[in-house]
Design a protein around this motif. Structure first.
Motif, PDB file in Angstrom:
ATOM      1  N   TYR A   1      -5.996  -0.940  -4.936  1.00  0.00           N
ATOM      2  CA  TYR A   1      -5.688  -2.162  -4.218  1.00  0.00           C
ATOM      3  C   TYR A   1      -6.963  -2.961  -3.918  1.00  0.00           C
ATOM      4  O   TYR A   1      -7.852  -2.421  -3.291  1.00  0.00           O
TER       5      TYR A   1
ATOM      6  N   LEU B   1       1.057  -1.160   0.134  1.00  0.00           N
ATOM      7  CA  LEU B   1       0.044  -0.032  -0.045  1.00  0.00           C
ATOM      8  C   LEU B   1       0.745   1.373  -0.049  1.00  0.00           C
ATOM      9  O   LEU B   1       0.470   2.323  -0.751  1.00  0.00           O
TER      10      LEU B   1
ATOM     11  N   LYS C   1       1.316   3.859  -3.202  1.00  0.00           N
ATOM     12  CA  LYS C   1       0.860   5.283  -2.944  1.00  0.00           C
ATOM     13  C   LYS C   1       1.855   6.135  -3.973  1.00  0.00           C
ATOM     14  O   LYS C   1       1.631   7.206  -4.387  1.00  0.00           O
TER      15      LYS C   1
ATOM     16  N   TYR D   1      -5.162  -4.523   6.516  1.00  0.00           N
ATOM     17  CA  TYR D   1      -3.757  -4.660   6.600  1.00  0.00           C
ATOM     18  C   TYR D   1      -3.031  -4.899   7.832  1.00  0.00           C
ATOM     19  O   TYR D   1      -1.921  -5.273   8.155  1.00  0.00           O
TER      20      TYR D   1
END
Ligand SMILES: Nc1ncnc2c1ncn2[C@@H]1O[C@H](COP(=O)(O)OP(=O)(O)OP(=O)(O)O)[C@@H](O)[C@H]1O
Ligand SMILES: [Mg+2]
Length: 364
Positions: A222, A194, A198, A234
């Motif tokens: 995602y 993640l 970004k 996550y």
């Protein structure tokens, strides 16, 4: 990053060759089957220790040879380095960096390259595993820890799946140990993905605007097939809970349904899902933007551009995209291009032509 020379010994159709590469654009040309991709493949093996087109090491050994060698001399931030790889018929490898033996894990991130081949044009339309591999390898080239955790995760996952099969129809399956560790690693991997995504998102949009003249806005999302919609899992506690919750289903299907090995990427152009609704041209531009953003991503993490390996993709791109790509790499990124037709490169400055023919090479 710059490759100065490459030596191959009993690699594919090359008995023994030594190639000096110029720092700008190197064009490998020749007829189909001449051995152009073989050369790119050998450089890629120097990058990650394995081929981009086969999982079977012995495929790369010249027919009837028992071993094969690749030596890449390159400069990383102006420091000369040498990667030396020996491949053996039974599948083992001997990897050395500056004559010191290292593992495949330690090799990754040493020589940075980005490869772009015709199959990549299928990245958006193709299967999720291709997109995961793309993201994983991109992050691995800049983070040894990530690659290490990824290997560990895959090993544990396999063991868990084996246990699911062994305990088929039985009670009390002892998975807790595995699930604690798997949840921990899953959390690490997804967080890192993640975080990288970004950065990649900022870069890919920039690249796409350049290629399309600022018309379209490109983003990568995602995706997970588990958990609540719109909510990315996550945290390790959440992974652990979900592994438990999904156990009955996993026991039925004999495979693990939760974790980063199931996740996917989705490409949006102005909120349109490119996989479902994008035109062929839009998909190609998105892949090209993705590859260019990969160059920038590696540069931002490592401090210099990787070497770009273009396998016959220019012929697949239209005039405008090709010009944009060549403009982008010009004087910035050492690029090795394979082609059957040198016509497109005749007028480019700083190009070195190498003719590949029947296992031999010839300059000019
Ligand atoms: N293990 C091997 N030993 C000897 N020769 C091999 C081996 N593997 C592949 N080859 C030969 O290498 C050639 C293919 O090389 P390569 O894929 O690099 O071609 P290419 O120049 O990229 O062609 P194209 O333009 O079609 O992509 C074939 O002729 C094949 O027979
Ligand atoms: Mg080829």
């Amino acid at each position: 990053m710059r490759i100065n020379s490459l030596q191959l010994f009993q690699f594919r159709n090359y008995q023994s060759i030594d190639i000096e590469l110029n720092p700008e654009i190197v064009v490998l040309y020749g007829t189909n089957g001449a051995g152009k991709t073989n050369i790119l493949e050998s450089i890629y093996v120097g990058t990650i220790g394995k081929s981009h087109r086969t999982n079977d090491t012995s495929d790369m050994l010249m027919f009837n040879a028992n071993e094969s060698g690749i030596v890449v001399n390159f400069e990383k931030k102006d420091t000369p380095q040498k990667v030396n790889i020996k491949l053996f018929r039974q599948g083992s490898k001997d990897i050395r960096l500056n004559d010191m033996k290292i593992s495949q894990k330690e090799l990754i991130g040493t020589l940075n390259t980005v490869i772009f081949c015709p199959e990549d044009l299928q990245l958006i339309k193709g299967s999720p595993s291709g997109r995961r591999r793309f993201l994983d390898m991109e992050i691995s080239q800049t983070s040894a820890t990530y690659y290490h955790q990824l290997l560990q995760y895959n090993r544990l996952l396999q063991q868990r799946n084996t246990l699911l099969k062994e305990y088929r129809g039985k009670q009390n399956i002892p998975l807790d140990e595995w699930d604690i560790q798997l949840a921990d690693m899953a959390s690490f991997l997804v967080k890192k993905r993640l975080e990288s995504l970004k950065k990649i998102n900022l870069l890919i949009d920039l690249m796409n605007r350049k290629l399309t003249g600022g018309l379209e806005n490109l983003t990568i999302g995602y995706e997970q097939t588990y958990g609540e919609e719109g909510n990315i899992i996550y945290k390790k506690e959440d992974f652990y809970d979900l592994l438990k919750q999904n156990l009955p289903q996993d026991r039925h299907r004999l495979t693990t349904s939760v974790g980063p090995h199931r996740d996917d990427l989705r490409f949006f152009s102005d909120a349109i899902d490119l996989k479902k609704f994008g035109s062929q041209g839009q998909q190609r531009t998105a892949v090209l933007s993705l590859k260019l953003s990969e160059l920038e991503f590696i540069k931002s993490e490592v401090g210099e551009y990787p070497v770009l390996l273009l396998d016959d993709v220019l012929s697949e791109l239209d005039e405008l995209r090709r010009t944009n790509l060549l403009q982008f790499i010009h004087k910035r990124i050492q690029t090795v291009i394979t082609t059957t037709d040198i016509h497109d490169f005749k007028n480019l400055p700083g190009v070195q032509f190498i003719h590949c023919q029947e296992g031999r090479i010839q300059y000019g």
